[in-house]
Design a protein around this motif. Sequence first.
Motif, PDB file in Angstrom:
ATOM      1  N   LEU A  18       0.807  -1.297  -0.262  1.00  0.00           N
ATOM      2  CA  LEU A  18       0.264   0.005  -0.373  1.00  0.00           C
ATOM      3  C   LEU A  18       0.887   1.346   0.381  1.00  0.00           C
ATOM      4  CD1 LEU A  18      -2.911  -1.234   2.258  1.00  0.00           C
ATOM      5  CD2 LEU A  18      -2.681  -1.644  -0.444  1.00  0.00           C
ATOM      6  N   ALA A  19       1.465   1.173   0.863  1.00  0.00           N
ATOM      7  CA  ALA A  19       3.262   2.323   0.710  1.00  0.00           C
ATOM      8  C   ALA A  19       3.442   2.944  -0.965  1.00  0.00           C
ATOM      9  CB  ALA A  19       3.553   2.045   1.543  1.00  0.00           C
ATOM     10  N   ALA A  20       3.807   1.485  -1.016  1.00  0.00           N
ATOM     11  CA  ALA A  20       4.469   1.527  -2.764  1.00  0.00           C
ATOM     12  C   ALA A  20       3.452   2.427  -3.131  1.00  0.00           C
ATOM     13  CB  ALA A  20       5.024   0.547  -3.146  1.00  0.00           C
ATOM     14  N   ALA A  21       2.143   2.139  -3.543  1.00  0.00           N
ATOM     15  CA  ALA A  21       1.406   2.589  -4.350  1.00  0.00           C
ATOM     16  C   ALA A  21       1.325   4.208  -4.170  1.00  0.00           C
ATOM     17  CB  ALA A  21      -0.089   1.775  -4.457  1.00  0.00           C
ATOM     18  N   MET A  22       1.344   4.176  -2.931  1.00  0.00           N
ATOM     19  CA  MET A  22       0.889   5.954  -2.624  1.00  0.00           C
ATOM     20  C   MET A  22       2.260   6.673  -2.698  1.00  0.00           C
ATOM     21  SD  MET A  22      -1.498   7.528  -1.071  1.00  0.00           S
ATOM     22  CE  MET A  22      -1.533   9.056  -0.345  1.00  0.00           C
ATOM     23  N   ARG A  23       3.523   6.208  -2.212  1.00  0.00           N
ATOM     24  CA  ARG A  23       4.532   6.825  -2.595  1.00  0.00           C
ATOM     25  C   ARG A  23       4.404   6.650  -4.536  1.00  0.00           C
ATOM     26  NH1 ARG A  23       8.206   2.892  -2.645  1.00  0.00           N
ATOM     27  NH2 ARG A  23       7.935   3.058   0.090  1.00  0.00           N
ATOM     28  N   SER A  24       4.496   5.811  -5.597  1.00  0.00           N
ATOM     29  CA  SER A  24       3.861   6.265  -6.484  1.00  0.00           C
ATOM     30  C   SER A  24       3.015   7.381  -7.010  1.00  0.00           C
ATOM     31  CB  SER A  24       3.909   4.921  -7.088  1.00  0.00           C
ATOM     32  OG  SER A  24       2.971   4.760  -9.134  1.00  0.00           O
ATOM     33  N   LEU A  25       1.649   7.257  -6.509  1.00  0.00           N
ATOM     34  CA  LEU A  25       0.717   8.235  -6.551  1.00  0.00           C
ATOM     35  C   LEU A  25       1.562   9.875  -6.353  1.00  0.00           C
ATOM     36  CD1 LEU A  25      -2.366   6.678  -5.260  1.00  0.00           C
ATOM     37  CD2 LEU A  25      -1.719   7.542  -7.290  1.00  0.00           C
ATOM     38  N   VAL A  26       2.572   9.791  -4.933  1.00  0.00           N
ATOM     39  CA  VAL A  26       2.763  10.936  -4.498  1.00  0.00           C
ATOM     40  C   VAL A  26       3.956  11.670  -5.361  1.00  0.00           C
ATOM     41  CG1 VAL A  26       4.778  12.442  -3.145  1.00  0.00           C
ATOM     42  CG2 VAL A  26       2.751  10.490  -2.336  1.00  0.00           C
ATOM     43  N   GLU A  27       4.898  10.326  -5.878  1.00  0.00           N
ATOM     44  CA  GLU A  27       5.677  11.102  -7.179  1.00  0.00           C
ATOM     45  C   GLU A  27       5.153  11.340  -8.707  1.00  0.00           C
ATOM     46  OE1 GLU A  27       8.196   7.445  -7.021  1.00  0.00           O
ATOM     47  OE2 GLU A  27       8.705   8.141  -5.828  1.00  0.00           O
ATOM     48  N   SER A  28       4.043  11.234  -8.862  1.00  0.00           N
ATOM     49  CA  SER A  28       3.513  11.207  -9.908  1.00  0.00           C
ATOM     50  C   SER A  28       2.151  12.767  -9.735  1.00  0.00           C
ATOM     51  CB  SER A  28       2.639  10.889 -10.793  1.00  0.00           C
ATOM     52  OG  SER A  28       1.381   9.900  -9.371  1.00  0.00           O
ATOM     53  N   GLY A  29       3.217  13.609  -8.554  1.00  0.00           N
ATOM     54  CA  GLY A  29       1.990  14.613  -8.352  1.00  0.00           C
ATOM     55  C   GLY A  29       1.008  14.227  -7.934  1.00  0.00           C
ATOM     56  N   ARG A  30      -0.296  13.089  -7.968  1.00  0.00           N
ATOM     57  CA  ARG A  30      -1.102  13.018  -7.068  1.00  0.00           C
ATOM     58  C   ARG A  30      -1.480  12.561  -5.633  1.00  0.00           C
ATOM     59  NH1 ARG A  30      -1.736   9.720 -13.053  1.00  0.00           N
ATOM     60  NH2 ARG A  30      -1.236   8.339 -11.602  1.00  0.00           N
TER      61      ARG A  30
END
Length: 146
Positions: A18-30
């Motif tokens: 779940l943290a990886a999914a959240m990190r991916s969204l943060v890195e893409s500006g979302r």
Amino acid sequence: MAMTFDLSDIPAVDAADLAAAMRSLVESGRGLVLLNGATDADLDTARTVMQSRHHAEPQSALASFVRFRHLVEVFGARRLKDMLLDGGHALLAPAIAIAASQRLNGHRGFSPQRFLIALNEVRAANVVTLEKRPAPSTEEAARLAA
């Protein structure tokens, strides 16, 4: 190979998924997905992350994705959204840990009240931990102030 998945009791997953999914969204500006809700693009990004982490275990990827989707949905509750606004980023890790392990019905989602209670318990434990920390010495306080 037939896959069976019981939506009435989604299995617990690793919080790192779940943290990886959240990190991916943060890195893409979302990164405000918990406050604003998830768009189809946000869910596609999360699904892609889960599938890449569990390419050999599609049931684990599905369980992680369902838990992430319901994590986003539970923060639509007013009290949880207010708590996130007050607590900031410090609540992300506990919220992800709770979402990874708390009982989840795939049809109904997380219980907002139970989720809120669990987050309050984590916050109370962190406050107690901080209060028990010894006060810095005068030399250390001077060094920190400089």
